[in-house]
Motif scaffolding. Structure first.
Motif, short mmCIF file in Angstrom:
data_model
loop_
_atom_site.label_atom_id
_atom_site.label_comp_id
_atom_site.label_asym_id
_atom_site.label_seq_id
_atom_site.Cartn_x
_atom_site.Cartn_y
_atom_site.Cartn_z
N LEU A 1 41.13 96.46 4.36
CA LEU A 1 41.28 97.81 4.88
C LEU A 1 41.77 98.75 3.79
CD1 LEU A 1 41.25 99.68 7.41
CD2 LEU A 1 43.64 99.01 7.79
N VAL A 2 41.06 99.85 3.60
CA VAL A 2 41.43 100.84 2.60
C VAL A 2 41.58 102.21 3.27
CG1 VAL A 2 40.28 99.63 0.71
CG2 VAL A 2 39.02 101.33 2.04
N ILE A 3 42.29 103.09 2.61
CA ILE A 3 42.38 104.46 3.13
C ILE A 3 41.08 105.21 2.80
CG2 ILE A 3 43.55 106.68 2.88
CD1 ILE A 3 46.16 105.17 2.55
N HIS A 4 40.69 105.16 1.54
CA HIS A 4 39.48 105.86 1.09
C HIS A 4 38.38 104.84 0.78
CE1 HIS A 4 37.00 108.93 -0.79
NE2 HIS A 4 36.86 108.13 -1.84
N PRO A 5 37.17 105.02 1.30
CA PRO A 5 36.11 104.03 1.12
C PRO A 5 35.49 104.08 -0.27
CG PRO A 5 35.29 105.89 2.36
CD PRO A 5 36.74 106.16 2.14
N ALA A 6 36.08 103.33 -1.20
CA ALA A 6 35.60 103.35 -2.58
C ALA A 6 35.00 102.04 -3.04
CB ALA A 6 36.75 103.72 -3.52
N PHE A 7 35.06 101.00 -2.21
CA PHE A 7 34.74 99.66 -2.69
C PHE A 7 33.55 99.02 -1.98
CE2 PHE A 7 39.19 100.67 -3.24
CZ PHE A 7 39.41 100.38 -4.57
N SER A 8 32.67 99.83 -1.44
CA SER A 8 31.55 99.27 -0.68
C SER A 8 30.59 98.48 -1.56
CB SER A 8 30.80 100.37 0.07
OG SER A 8 30.16 101.25 -0.82
N TYR A 9 30.34 98.93 -2.81
CA TYR A 9 29.48 98.19 -3.71
C TYR A 9 30.10 96.85 -4.07
CZ TYR A 9 26.63 102.38 -4.58
OH TYR A 9 25.81 103.45 -4.45
N PHE A 10 31.39 96.88 -4.38
CA PHE A 10 32.10 95.65 -4.72
C PHE A 10 32.03 94.67 -3.55
CE2 PHE A 10 35.80 92.93 -5.22
CZ PHE A 10 35.82 92.66 -6.58
N ALA A 11 32.28 95.18 -2.34
CA ALA A 11 32.25 94.33 -1.15
C ALA A 11 30.86 93.73 -0.94
CB ALA A 11 32.68 95.13 0.08
N LYS A 12 29.83 94.54 -1.14
CA LYS A 12 28.46 94.06 -0.94
C LYS A 12 28.11 92.98 -1.94
CE LYS A 12 23.67 95.71 -0.61
NZ LYS A 12 22.78 96.89 -0.68
N ASP A 13 28.53 93.15 -3.19
CA ASP A 13 28.23 92.17 -4.23
C ASP A 13 28.79 90.79 -3.91
OD1 ASP A 13 26.81 93.89 -5.82
OD2 ASP A 13 28.37 94.16 -7.34
#
Length: 285
Positions: free
Chosen positions: A192-204
Protein backbone atom coordinates in the motif's frame (compact mmCIF):
# COMPACT_ATOMS: atom_id res chain seq x y z
CA UNK A 1 65.09 35.63 -44.44
CA UNK A 2 65.16 36.34 -40.74
CA UNK A 3 61.86 38.25 -40.96
CA UNK A 4 60.32 35.42 -42.95
CA UNK A 5 61.48 32.90 -40.35
CA UNK A 6 59.93 34.99 -37.58
CA UNK A 7 56.65 35.29 -39.50
CA UNK A 8 56.60 31.54 -40.10
CA UNK A 9 57.25 30.94 -36.39
CA UNK A 10 54.45 33.30 -35.39
CA UNK A 11 52.10 31.62 -37.88
CA UNK A 12 52.92 28.15 -36.54
CA UNK A 13 52.31 29.31 -32.95
CA UNK A 14 48.98 30.84 -33.96
CA UNK A 15 47.93 27.66 -35.74
CA UNK A 16 48.94 25.56 -32.74
CA UNK A 17 46.93 27.79 -30.43
CA UNK A 18 43.92 27.58 -32.73
CA UNK A 19 44.21 23.80 -32.87
CA UNK A 20 44.45 23.61 -29.10
CA UNK A 21 41.40 25.84 -28.71
CA UNK A 22 39.48 23.73 -31.22
CA UNK A 23 40.44 20.51 -29.39
CA UNK A 24 39.41 22.04 -26.08
CA UNK A 25 36.10 23.14 -27.60
CA UNK A 26 35.48 19.69 -29.10
CA UNK A 27 36.32 18.05 -25.79
CA UNK A 28 33.95 20.25 -23.82
CA UNK A 29 31.24 18.15 -22.14
CA UNK A 30 27.78 18.31 -23.66
CA UNK A 31 25.16 19.75 -21.34
CA UNK A 32 22.20 17.39 -20.98
CA UNK A 33 18.94 18.03 -19.11
CA UNK A 34 16.92 15.30 -17.46
CA UNK A 35 13.46 15.63 -15.98
CA UNK A 36 13.90 13.60 -12.79
CA UNK A 37 16.96 12.44 -10.78
CA UNK A 38 16.91 8.71 -11.71
CA UNK A 39 17.36 9.56 -15.39
CA UNK A 40 20.78 10.97 -14.58
CA UNK A 41 21.93 7.43 -13.74
CA UNK A 42 21.38 6.17 -17.30
CA UNK A 43 22.63 9.26 -19.12
CA UNK A 44 25.79 9.29 -17.00
CA UNK A 45 26.34 5.54 -17.51
CA UNK A 46 26.38 6.04 -21.29
CA UNK A 47 27.88 9.51 -21.64
CA UNK A 48 30.31 9.41 -18.70
CA UNK A 49 32.77 12.35 -18.78
CA UNK A 50 31.65 13.57 -22.22
CA UNK A 51 28.52 15.12 -20.70
CA UNK A 52 27.35 17.38 -17.91
CA UNK A 53 23.92 16.60 -16.47
CA UNK A 54 21.41 19.03 -15.00
CA UNK A 55 18.28 17.69 -13.34
CA UNK A 56 15.25 19.96 -13.54
CA UNK A 57 13.16 18.54 -10.67
CA UNK A 58 15.15 18.48 -7.41
CA UNK A 59 15.09 15.24 -5.37
CA UNK A 60 12.99 16.76 -2.58
CA UNK A 61 10.20 17.89 -4.94
CA UNK A 62 7.35 15.97 -6.51
CA UNK A 63 7.59 16.01 -10.32
CA UNK A 64 3.81 15.65 -10.47
CA UNK A 65 3.30 19.18 -9.15
CA UNK A 66 6.68 20.81 -9.79
CA UNK A 67 6.80 24.18 -11.53
CA UNK A 68 10.30 24.98 -12.85
CA UNK A 69 11.73 28.37 -11.97
CA UNK A 70 12.46 31.03 -14.57
CA UNK A 71 16.04 31.20 -13.32
CA UNK A 72 16.55 27.62 -14.53
CA UNK A 73 15.96 28.68 -18.13
CA UNK A 74 19.04 30.91 -18.02
CA UNK A 75 21.06 28.10 -16.46
CA UNK A 76 20.05 25.74 -19.26
CA UNK A 77 21.02 28.07 -22.11
CA UNK A 78 23.80 25.73 -23.33
CA UNK A 79 21.88 22.44 -23.03
CA UNK A 80 21.65 20.30 -26.16
CA UNK A 81 19.12 17.61 -25.18
CA UNK A 82 16.26 17.50 -22.70
CA UNK A 83 15.33 13.91 -21.82
CA UNK A 84 11.82 13.81 -20.37
CA UNK A 85 9.46 11.12 -19.11
CA UNK A 86 6.18 12.82 -20.00
CA UNK A 87 5.57 14.82 -16.83
CA UNK A 88 2.98 17.61 -17.27
CA UNK A 89 5.47 20.46 -17.01
CA UNK A 90 7.91 19.18 -19.64
CA UNK A 91 6.42 20.21 -23.00
CA UNK A 92 5.46 23.78 -22.02
CA UNK A 93 8.73 24.25 -20.17
CA UNK A 94 10.70 23.04 -23.17
CA UNK A 95 8.95 25.65 -25.31
CA UNK A 96 10.15 28.34 -22.91
CA UNK A 97 13.71 27.02 -22.97
CA UNK A 98 13.64 27.00 -26.78
CA UNK A 99 12.99 30.74 -26.83
CA UNK A 100 16.54 31.33 -25.61
CA UNK A 101 18.15 28.08 -26.73
CA UNK A 102 17.38 27.11 -30.33
CA UNK A 103 19.88 24.23 -30.31
CA UNK A 104 18.12 22.11 -27.72
CA UNK A 105 15.95 19.10 -28.56
CA UNK A 106 13.30 17.42 -26.38
CA UNK A 107 13.12 13.62 -26.26
CA UNK A 108 10.11 12.28 -24.36
CA UNK A 109 11.18 8.77 -23.37
CA UNK A 110 7.64 8.13 -22.15
CA UNK A 111 6.51 7.82 -25.76
CA UNK A 112 8.53 4.63 -26.01
CA UNK A 113 6.07 3.06 -23.60
CA UNK A 114 2.80 4.38 -24.97
CA UNK A 115 1.46 0.85 -25.41
CA UNK A 116 2.04 -0.03 -21.75
CA UNK A 117 -1.08 0.68 -19.72
CA UNK A 118 -0.93 1.43 -16.01
CA UNK A 119 -3.59 0.32 -13.56
CA UNK A 120 -4.47 3.87 -12.66
CA UNK A 121 -4.79 7.27 -14.29
CA UNK A 122 -3.40 10.57 -13.02
CA UNK A 123 -5.42 13.73 -13.36
CA UNK A 124 -2.47 15.37 -15.15
CA UNK A 125 -3.48 14.14 -18.60
CA UNK A 126 -1.11 11.18 -18.34
CA UNK A 127 -1.98 8.38 -20.72
CA UNK A 128 0.48 6.19 -18.86
CA UNK A 129 2.33 5.95 -15.57
CA UNK A 130 5.24 8.38 -16.00
CA UNK A 131 7.51 6.52 -13.55
CA UNK A 132 9.02 4.64 -16.47
CA UNK A 133 12.47 4.29 -14.92
CA UNK A 134 11.08 1.82 -12.36
CA UNK A 135 10.47 -0.90 -14.94
CA UNK A 136 13.34 -3.29 -15.61
CA UNK A 137 11.70 -4.36 -18.87
CA UNK A 138 11.05 -0.81 -20.05
CA UNK A 139 14.43 0.67 -19.17
CA UNK A 140 16.34 -0.97 -22.04
CA UNK A 141 14.58 0.92 -24.86
CA UNK A 142 15.09 4.10 -22.85
CA UNK A 143 18.83 3.40 -22.59
CA UNK A 144 18.95 2.70 -26.33
CA UNK A 145 17.22 6.01 -27.09
CA UNK A 146 19.69 7.87 -24.86
CA UNK A 147 22.62 6.20 -26.64
CA UNK A 148 21.24 7.06 -30.09
CA UNK A 149 20.65 10.69 -29.14
CA UNK A 150 24.14 11.16 -27.68
CA UNK A 151 25.78 9.41 -30.65
CA UNK A 152 23.90 11.64 -33.10
CA UNK A 153 25.05 14.71 -31.23
CA UNK A 154 28.65 13.55 -30.84
CA UNK A 155 29.44 11.06 -33.65
CA UNK A 156 33.14 10.88 -32.78
CA UNK A 157 32.17 9.19 -29.48
CA UNK A 158 29.67 6.73 -30.99
CA UNK A 159 31.77 3.63 -30.30
CA UNK A 160 32.49 4.85 -26.77
CA UNK A 161 28.76 5.33 -26.13
CA UNK A 162 27.95 1.94 -27.63
CA UNK A 163 30.47 0.22 -25.37
CA UNK A 164 28.94 1.95 -22.34
CA UNK A 165 25.44 1.02 -23.49
CA UNK A 166 26.38 -2.66 -23.73
CA UNK A 167 27.81 -2.56 -20.20
CA UNK A 168 24.67 -0.84 -18.92
CA UNK A 169 22.35 -3.40 -20.54
CA UNK A 170 24.36 -6.21 -18.96
CA UNK A 171 24.07 -4.55 -15.56
CA UNK A 172 20.31 -4.19 -16.01
CA UNK A 173 20.10 -7.94 -16.68
CA UNK A 174 22.08 -8.65 -13.51
CA UNK A 175 19.82 -6.41 -11.44
CA UNK A 176 16.72 -8.04 -12.93
CA UNK A 177 18.02 -11.50 -12.03
CA UNK A 178 18.86 -10.38 -8.49
CA UNK A 179 15.44 -8.85 -7.95
CA UNK A 180 13.72 -11.91 -9.40
CA UNK A 181 15.48 -14.00 -6.76
CA UNK A 182 14.49 -11.58 -3.98
CA UNK A 183 10.87 -11.13 -5.04
CA UNK A 184 9.90 -14.51 -6.49
CA UNK A 185 9.03 -15.97 -3.05
CA UNK A 186 6.72 -12.97 -2.53
CA UNK A 187 4.90 -13.12 -5.85
CA UNK A 188 1.33 -11.87 -5.45
CA UNK A 189 2.15 -9.81 -2.38
CA UNK A 190 0.20 -6.57 -2.02
CA UNK A 191 1.67 -3.31 -0.80
CA UNK A 192 0.00 0.00 0.00
CA UNK A 193 1.36 3.39 -1.05
CA UNK A 194 0.06 6.92 -0.75
CA UNK A 195 1.02 7.93 -4.30
CA UNK A 196 0.83 5.33 -7.11
CA UNK A 197 4.39 5.37 -8.40
CA UNK A 198 5.34 1.69 -8.49
CA UNK A 199 2.92 0.05 -10.92
CA UNK A 200 5.66 -0.84 -13.43
CA UNK A 201 7.82 -2.33 -10.70
CA UNK A 202 4.85 -4.31 -9.38
CA UNK A 203 3.97 -5.59 -12.86
CA UNK A 204 7.55 -6.71 -13.53
CA UNK A 205 7.68 -8.86 -10.40
CA UNK A 206 4.09 -10.06 -9.95
CA UNK A 207 3.22 -7.77 -7.04
CA UNK A 208 0.05 -5.77 -6.33
CA UNK A 209 0.23 -2.03 -5.76
CA UNK A 210 -2.68 -0.31 -3.99
CA UNK A 211 -2.71 3.47 -3.62
CA UNK A 212 -4.59 5.85 -1.36
CA UNK A 213 -4.52 8.63 -3.94
CA UNK A 214 -7.09 8.40 -6.68
CA UNK A 215 -6.37 10.09 -10.01
CA UNK A 216 -3.63 12.12 -8.40
CA UNK A 217 -5.89 13.47 -5.63
CA UNK A 218 -5.48 13.03 -1.89
CA UNK A 219 -7.43 10.19 -0.34
CA UNK A 220 -10.70 11.27 1.24
CA UNK A 221 -11.93 10.08 4.60
CA UNK A 222 -14.68 8.05 2.92
CA UNK A 223 -12.19 6.08 0.83
CA UNK A 224 -9.92 5.65 3.84
CA UNK A 225 -12.81 4.06 5.72
CA UNK A 226 -12.85 1.29 3.11
CA UNK A 227 -9.18 0.50 3.59
CA UNK A 228 -9.29 -1.71 6.73
CA UNK A 229 -11.06 -4.50 4.88
CA UNK A 230 -8.55 -4.40 2.01
CA UNK A 231 -5.69 -4.30 4.51
CA UNK A 232 -7.10 -7.35 6.30
CA UNK A 233 -7.71 -9.32 3.11
CA UNK A 234 -4.31 -8.55 1.61
CA UNK A 235 -2.43 -8.88 4.92
CA UNK A 236 -0.88 -5.43 4.55
CA UNK A 237 1.21 -4.24 7.51
CA UNK A 238 2.90 -1.12 6.14
CA UNK A 239 1.96 2.16 4.49
CA UNK A 240 4.65 3.49 2.13
CA UNK A 241 5.10 7.19 1.51
CA UNK A 242 7.38 9.11 -0.81
CA UNK A 243 9.79 11.50 0.95
CA UNK A 244 8.50 14.29 -1.33
CA UNK A 245 5.06 14.19 0.36
CA UNK A 246 3.72 15.52 3.66
CA UNK A 247 4.99 13.26 6.45
CA UNK A 248 2.62 14.63 9.09
CA UNK A 249 -0.40 13.63 7.03
CA UNK A 250 1.15 10.27 6.22
CA UNK A 251 1.75 9.56 9.91
CA UNK A 252 -1.85 10.46 10.68
CA UNK A 253 -3.16 8.09 8.00
CA UNK A 254 -0.85 5.27 9.10
CA UNK A 255 -2.04 5.65 12.67
CA UNK A 256 -5.67 5.67 11.54
CA UNK A 257 -5.13 2.44 9.59
CA UNK A 258 -2.96 0.86 12.29
CA UNK A 259 -0.03 0.44 9.91
CA UNK A 260 3.69 0.98 10.11
CA UNK A 261 5.00 3.90 8.01
CA UNK A 262 8.03 3.47 5.75
CA UNK A 263 9.71 5.54 3.04
CA UNK A 264 9.67 4.24 -0.53
CA UNK A 265 11.43 6.71 -2.81
CA UNK A 266 10.90 6.41 -6.58
CA UNK A 267 13.12 9.44 -7.26
CA UNK A 268 16.55 8.48 -5.91
CA UNK A 269 19.34 9.30 -8.35
CA UNK A 270 21.14 6.10 -7.31
CA UNK A 271 18.75 4.03 -9.40
CA UNK A 272 20.52 0.72 -8.91
CA UNK A 273 20.80 0.85 -5.11
CA UNK A 274 17.28 2.20 -4.84
CA UNK A 275 15.75 -0.75 -6.70
CA UNK A 276 17.28 -3.16 -4.20
CA UNK A 277 16.02 -0.95 -1.36
CA UNK A 278 12.48 -0.94 -2.80
CA UNK A 279 12.50 -4.75 -3.13
CA UNK A 280 13.76 -5.26 0.40
CA UNK A 281 11.22 -2.88 1.94
CA UNK A 282 8.27 -4.35 0.05
CA UNK A 283 9.19 -7.84 1.23
CA UNK A 284 9.37 -6.85 4.90
CA UNK A 285 6.79 -8.70 7.06
Amino acid sequence: MRILAILLLLYSITQANNAQQQTTSDASPLTILVSVPPQAYFVRAIGKDTITINTIVPPESSPETYEPKLSQIRAFAQARIFFGVGMPYEAPYFSRIQQTNKNISYINLGKLLHNIKSNYTHDHNHAYDPHIWLSLTAIKPQAMAIYQALAALNPSKESFYKQNLIALLAKIDTIKNDLDAILMPHKGKAFLVIHPAFSYFAKDFGLEEFALEEEGKEAKIKSLSQMPELIRQKKITTLFMQPQFDRTRAESIAKMLNLKLEILDPLSEDWEANLYSIAQKITMP
